[in-house]
Design a protein around this motif. Structure first.
Motif, PDB file in Angstrom:
ATOM      1  N   ALA A   1       9.519   9.157   0.831  1.00 35.06           N
ATOM      2  CA  ALA A   1       8.150   9.500   1.192  1.00 35.06           C
ATOM      3  C   ALA A   1       8.120  10.673   2.165  1.00 35.06           C
ATOM      4  O   ALA A   1       7.320  11.608   2.017  1.00 35.06           O
ATOM      5  N   ALA A   2       9.000  10.647   3.170  1.00 33.97           N
ATOM      6  CA  ALA A   2       9.045  11.744   4.138  1.00 33.97           C
ATOM      7  C   ALA A   2       9.414  13.058   3.458  1.00 33.97           C
ATOM      8  O   ALA A   2       8.827  14.112   3.748  1.00 33.97           O
ATOM      9  N   SER A   3      10.371  12.989   2.529  1.00 31.15           N
ATOM     10  CA  SER A   3      10.799  14.201   1.824  1.00 31.15           C
ATOM     11  C   SER A   3       9.684  14.761   0.958  1.00 31.15           C
ATOM     12  O   SER A   3       9.399  15.961   0.984  1.00 31.15           O
TER      13      SER A   3
ATOM     14  N   THR B   1       0.828  -1.200   0.000  1.00 32.83           N
ATOM     15  CA  THR B   1       0.000   0.000   0.000  1.00 32.83           C
ATOM     16  C   THR B   1       0.865   1.254   0.000  1.00 32.83           C
ATOM     17  O   THR B   1       0.590   2.222  -0.728  1.00 32.83           O
ATOM     18  N   ALA B   2       1.925   1.235   0.809  1.00 34.81           N
ATOM     19  CA  ALA B   2       2.806   2.406   0.885  1.00 34.81           C
ATOM     20  C   ALA B   2       3.521   2.648  -0.438  1.00 34.81           C
ATOM     21  O   ALA B   2       3.646   3.798  -0.893  1.00 34.81           O
ATOM     22  N   MET B   3       3.989   1.578  -1.079  1.00 35.66           N
ATOM     23  CA  MET B   3       4.655   1.751  -2.371  1.00 35.66           C
ATOM     24  C   MET B   3       3.695   2.332  -3.402  1.00 35.66           C
ATOM     25  O   MET B   3       4.052   3.221  -4.178  1.00 35.66           O
ATOM     26  N   ARG B   4       2.470   1.813  -3.415  1.00 36.18           N
ATOM     27  CA  ARG B   4       1.490   2.313  -4.385  1.00 36.18           C
ATOM     28  C   ARG B   4       1.135   3.767  -4.099  1.00 36.18           C
ATOM     29  O   ARG B   4       1.038   4.575  -5.021  1.00 36.18           O
TER      30      ARG B   4
ATOM     31  N   TYR C   1       4.305   7.786   3.723  1.00 37.02           N
ATOM     32  CA  TYR C   1       5.231   7.984   4.853  1.00 37.02           C
ATOM     33  C   TYR C   1       4.632   7.439   6.151  1.00 37.02           C
ATOM     34  O   TYR C   1       5.320   6.753   6.924  1.00 37.02           O
ATOM     35  N   GLU C   2       3.368   7.708   6.365  1.00 43.31           N
ATOM     36  CA  GLU C   2       2.716   7.220   7.585  1.00 43.31           C
ATOM     37  C   GLU C   2       2.786   5.690   7.668  1.00 43.31           C
ATOM     38  O   GLU C   2       3.090   5.113   8.723  1.00 43.31           O
ATOM     39  N   THR C   3       2.545   5.020   6.548  1.00 47.51           N
ATOM     40  CA  THR C   3       2.550   3.556   6.540  1.00 47.51           C
ATOM     41  C   THR C   3       3.967   3.010   6.652  1.00 47.51           C
ATOM     42  O   THR C   3       4.237   2.093   7.445  1.00 47.51           O
ATOM     43  N   PHE C   4       4.889   3.539   5.848  1.00 48.44           N
ATOM     44  CA  PHE C   4       6.276   3.080   5.918  1.00 48.44           C
ATOM     45  C   PHE C   4       6.839   3.230   7.334  1.00 48.44           C
ATOM     46  O   PHE C   4       7.502   2.328   7.850  1.00 48.44           O
ATOM     47  N   SER C   5       6.584   4.371   7.958  1.00 50.89           N
ATOM     48  CA  SER C   5       7.164   4.618   9.282  1.00 50.89           C
ATOM     49  C   SER C   5       6.567   3.693  10.334  1.00 50.89           C
ATOM     50  O   SER C   5       7.257   3.295  11.279  1.00 50.89           O
TER      51      SER C   5
END
Length: 467
Positions: A407-409, A363-366, A377-381
């Motif tokens: 994502a954060a950037s 989901t985060a990659m998509r 970023y929320e999901t990856f973190s």
């Protein structure tokens, strides 16, 4: 069916002693990533169609391909062998292998690995049990289990044994994954001295050099041994992938693209899962470095679509998804996500990994790819410390750390980006990409003095190769 012993004292049920000799040759090819292993197994079964370990190997090979379409073949062999085993015609070790194949087909990898480890307790020179346990420890992201599995059997292998170098190579890579770089390099170099064609041992030392950011040394290491390891099966392309990583970190993007175009995508029709993983992860890394990919994602698309029903390795399936979301459009990505959700509900070992971390990574990659970096970023973190569960190597999983920073950037989480880059430069002080991102984040948080220092440091890294 008669009983014969091989040179290691392992007993086999077979029609003739020659079958055992041929199986031993097959084992050496399997350990050495030689392309003739499949042909050897086929010839052995033509000569001895009922040999239990040969049939078991056929099932094992089918499972190692990670292809959904081969699952039925492996299951059929497991059923056939289980029925024969009930007739009490197999020896103890063969019976355990039959149980392991059945457990693997059922998706219970925890039980499968326990059976292989039980075999090794009684039969520490069973290379098949060792290599397959190692394979599955690797795809559970557990370097310590890989290391300890080999360490337990190493004392039972004499340095004069023809396969001793292979065991050292396995141990070397496992040590590297545990961060024991000096010992890993020592064992890896010793294994290569014994057998320069041992692609896995060459690969173990390459990992040490990647982890320690010894980029030019890594390029030279692989290039110097290329005449030996380039005779391996498709695993050789993974070593070319490592060459690309060195060039990438040096800013030599054209060299990385050349290797990708000439080699990494040269045999996609073989359906070896790692070929797609190599290419997909390299392309996304290149994009993160600002390199124009042009139509290279589309080259991977057909091979990725063929694997939409695979449910063997979460690690591999996430890489197939990279291709789908980069080149296949929203519809293709949605089909993959549906498959992931069904897999996560299956309850099998890799399904539990998919439930815990795989669907979130997907989901985060998509979201990142489709312009929703804040959600990405929320999901990856949230899951960053659980990514190890998908397996693969530290070097392979590093891409997800880079995507977290990206994502954060993009989400303009500047303080968070600064913190993530500070973490990364502590581990990878020669990563020009990370220092540049660090500089940008420092500038965004109005720390202009440190931002300039970080930018200057980045420029001093490989100053002749940058964009």
């Amino acid at each position: 069916m008669n009983t014969f012993q091989d040179d290691n004292g392992l007993e086999y049920s077979a029609s003739t002693r020659n079958s055992v000799t041929r199986f031993d040759e097959l084992v050496s090819s399997f350990m050495g990533y030689r392309p003739e292993a499949g042909r050897q197994l086929k010839a052995l079964l033509e000569a001895d169609s009922d040999m239990p370990m040969a049939l078991c190997m056929k099932g094992y090979f089918a499972k190692m391909m990670g292809l959904r379409k081969l699952h039925g073949r492996a299951q059929g062999l497991a059923d056939q062998l289980s029925a024969d085993n009930r007739a009490d015609t197999f020896n103890h070790r063969e019976s355990l292998h039959v149980e392991a194949l059945g457990a693997w087909c059922s998706g219970d990898l925890d039980r499968t690995v326990r059976i292989w480890e039980d075999i090794l307790l009684r039969y520490p020179q069973d290379c098949i049990a060792l290599r397959l346990a190692y394979f599955n420890h690797f795809y559970s992201g557990d370097g310590r289990r890989m290391r300890d599995s080999v360490a337990r059997v190493l004392p039972f292998w004499e340095p004069s044994h023809p396969r001793y170098g292979y065991i050292l190579g396995l141990y070397a890579f496992a040590l590297e994954e545990c961060g024991e770089y000096a010992l890993a390099e020592r064992h890896g170099r010793q294994a290569v001295e014994i057998n320069p064609t041992d692609a896995w041992a060459v690969h173990a030392v390459a990992h040490v050099m990647e982890a320690q950011e010894r980029h030019q040394e890594g390029i030279d290491w692989l290039a110097g041994l290329e005449p030996h390891w380039s005779t391996a099966n498709n695993f050789r392309f993974h070593l070319y992938w490592h060459q690309c990583l060195y060039h990438l970190d040096k800013g030599e993007y054209d060299a990385a693209l050349d290797i990708h175009d000439r080699l990494l995508v040269s045999d996609l029709d073989s359906d070896f899962y790692l070929d797609l993983c190599n290419a997909a992860s390299l392309l996304w890394r290149l994009e993160l470095h600002g390199v124009e990919i042009e139509g290279r994602w589309e080259v991977l698309l057909e091979a990725a679509r063929r694997r939409i029903e695979d449910r063997d390795l979460v690690f591999a399936s996430l890489h197939y998804l990279m291709v789908l979301i980069a080149a296949g459009g929203r519809k293709s990505g949605d089909a993959w996500m549906d498959n992931f959700r069904q897999w996560a509900a299956s309850g099998d070992t890799q399904g539990r990994v998919m439930l815990r971390v795989g669907t979130a990574l997907a989901t985060a990659m998509r979201d990142l790819r489709q312009g929703r970096p804040d959600r990405a970023y929320e999901t990856f973190s949230r899951i960053r410390y659980e990514v190890d569960l998908i397996g693969g190597s530290v070097a392979q999983r590093d891409l997800f750390g880079m995507l977290l920073i990206e994502a954060a950037s993009r989400a303009e989480c500047h303080h968070e980006t600064r913190a993530l880059c500070a973490e990364r430069v502590a581990l990878r002080p020669r990563s020009r990409w990370t220092w540049l991102r660090y500089s940008q984040a420092l500038h965004a948080t109005r720390d202009r003095v440190r931002a300039k220092e970080a930018a200057d440091h980045a420029m001093r890294l490989h100053p002749d190769h940058h964009r």
